[in-house]
Design an enzyme around this catalytic site. Sequence first.
Site, mmCIF file in Angstrom:
data_model
loop_
_atom_site.group_PDB
_atom_site.id
_atom_site.type_symbol
_atom_site.label_atom_id
_atom_site.label_comp_id
_atom_site.label_asym_id
_atom_site.label_seq_id
_atom_site.Cartn_x
_atom_site.Cartn_y
_atom_site.Cartn_z
ATOM 1 N N GLY A 126 0.803 -1.225 0.000
ATOM 2 C CA GLY A 126 0.000 0.000 0.000
ATOM 3 C C GLY A 126 0.827 1.262 0.000
ATOM 4 N N ASP A 176 3.108 -0.439 -14.297
ATOM 5 C CA ASP A 176 3.691 -1.148 -13.153
ATOM 6 C C ASP A 176 4.225 -2.523 -13.551
ATOM 7 O OD1 ASP A 176 2.717 1.067 -11.939
ATOM 8 O OD2 ASP A 176 1.207 0.052 -10.713
HETATM 9 C C1 GAF Z 1 -1.140 2.722 -10.479
HETATM 10 C C2 GAF Z 1 -1.481 1.964 -11.759
HETATM 11 F F1 GAF Z 1 -1.411 0.621 -11.554
HETATM 12 C C3 GAF Z 1 -0.568 2.358 -12.929
HETATM 13 O O1 GAF Z 1 -1.020 1.744 -14.104
HETATM 14 C C4 GAF Z 1 -0.529 3.883 -13.099
HETATM 15 O O2 GAF Z 1 -1.711 4.353 -13.704
HETATM 16 C C5 GAF Z 1 -0.279 4.571 -11.756
HETATM 17 O O3 GAF Z 1 -1.169 4.126 -10.737
HETATM 18 C C6 GAF Z 1 -0.416 6.075 -11.848
HETATM 19 O O4 GAF Z 1 0.543 6.581 -12.731
HETATM 20 O O5 GAF Z 1 0.133 2.367 -9.997
#
Ligand code: GAF
Length: 390
Positions: A126, A176
Site C-alpha cells: 500500500g 507497473d
Molecule cells: C497505479 C497503476 F497501476 C498504474 O497503471 C498507473 O496508472 C499509476 O497508478 C499512476 O501513474 O500504480
Amino acid sequence: MKATFVKQEGTVPYQLKEFIKDNSLIVRSPGRINLIGEHTDYNDGYVLPAAIDKAAYIVITPGNDNKIHLQSVDMNESYSTTVDDIIKSVDQSWPNYLLGVIAQFIKAGINIPGFHAALTGDIPLGAGLSSSAAVECAMALALNEITHAGFDKLRLVRMAQKAEHEFAGVQCGIMDQFASVFGKKDHVIRLDCRSLEYEYEPLNMNGYHLVLLDTNVKHSLASTEYNVRRKQCETGVAMIQQHHHEVKSLRDVTMDMLDKYVLPEDIVVYQRCKYVVEENNRLLEGCKDLEANDLVAFGNKMFETHHGLSKLYEVSCPELDFLVTLVKDNPDVLGARMMGGGFGGCTLNIVKEEAISKLIDDTTAAYKTAMGKELKAYIVNIEDGSSVIG
Ligand code: GAF
C-alpha cells in the site's frame, strides 16, 4: 519453445528456504518507482519508471494432481483450490493477485498442473511501489517456466495487467507490470504506452539519491477513485471526439481543444484532462533535462507534477502534500512529488547524498508533530526486472 528469461542466481529470502524441493523454481519480481509521468499510462501517454531493489519472491513446486496451494509466508495465511476452480477469493484479497494470473494462463489455453506456491517479499504494501504488480509478474513468470508456455515478456506483462483488472478490480494501465518485468539496473525506462516502444535511459544521479518518504497512509480509496479518474479522462476524450474524430485518447489532445470543448461543459473533467496533457509534455521536457544532466530542472518538474496531481487530478492527500511542501525550499532536495496511484503511499525525492540522514530525521520529527503519524524512509536503488533466481 525457448525459455524467455535468463536465469540469474540471486539471494533467496531465508523464509522461503523451507519450501524449496528438488523440482522447485524460485522467481523474483521487483516493485517500481516512476520518476515522472503519473496517471498517463492509461491515457496512451508516456511514463518513466524503473524497477527497484525491493521485490516479491515465489517458490513454485509442481505437484502430481490438480490441487493448487497458495501460501503467503508474510501473512501466515494460505488458500487452496483446484485447477478447474479458479475464481475470485472473497474473504482474502492477496490470493487474487495469483489466481488472476492463473486464470489468464487457462484462458490462453495453457494446461496448468497442480502446484504449491509460497510467496514473500519486501515491498511495503500500500505504499505506491506496486507490490501487487510485482506479485502478478512473479506468478506469470513462474507459470511460464513450469508450463513451458514460452510467452514473451510483453505477453506476460499484459497477462499480469489483465489479472489486476479482472481479479483485483483496478483498471490499471501497463506501467507497473511493464517496469517490474522490463526493469534494467541503473536505468529508467522511457515507455510510450501507446506504441509500447521503449528506451532505457541511464540515470546519472551525480551525488544525489532517490529517497522515498512513506506517509504510512494506505491508499484504500485508491481503487475506486482510480477507476473514476480513468472514466473522467474518457469522458473528456468523448467530448472532443464530437469535433475531432481523429482524436483517440488524451495523447492526441491539445490545451486548445480542452479550452474549447471541455471547459464550458465540465470543469472537473477539464481539470483532470488538463493535468494529463500537461504531464505528458512535462515528461518529454523532463527527459531532455535528464539527457542534459540537469537534475535541477528535472526536480522542478517533479514539484509541478505534484501540484497537478494534488490540485487538478486530486489524487493526493494531506500527508503527501505536507511532505512535499516541507522539502520544497530545502536546497538539498531537487525535486519531490507523490508517486503512483495516490491517496497515500510515498513521495519520491531527489536528495543530496550528504543530506539524506538529516533530511530523514527532520522530516520524521516534523511529520510526527504535524500529522501524528510515523514516517518511514527508503533509499532506493534501481535494479533489474523479473528473473528466475533458483
Ligand atoms: C497505479 C497503476 F497501476 C498504474 O497503471 C498507473 O496508472 C499509476 O497508478 C499512476 O501513474 O500504480
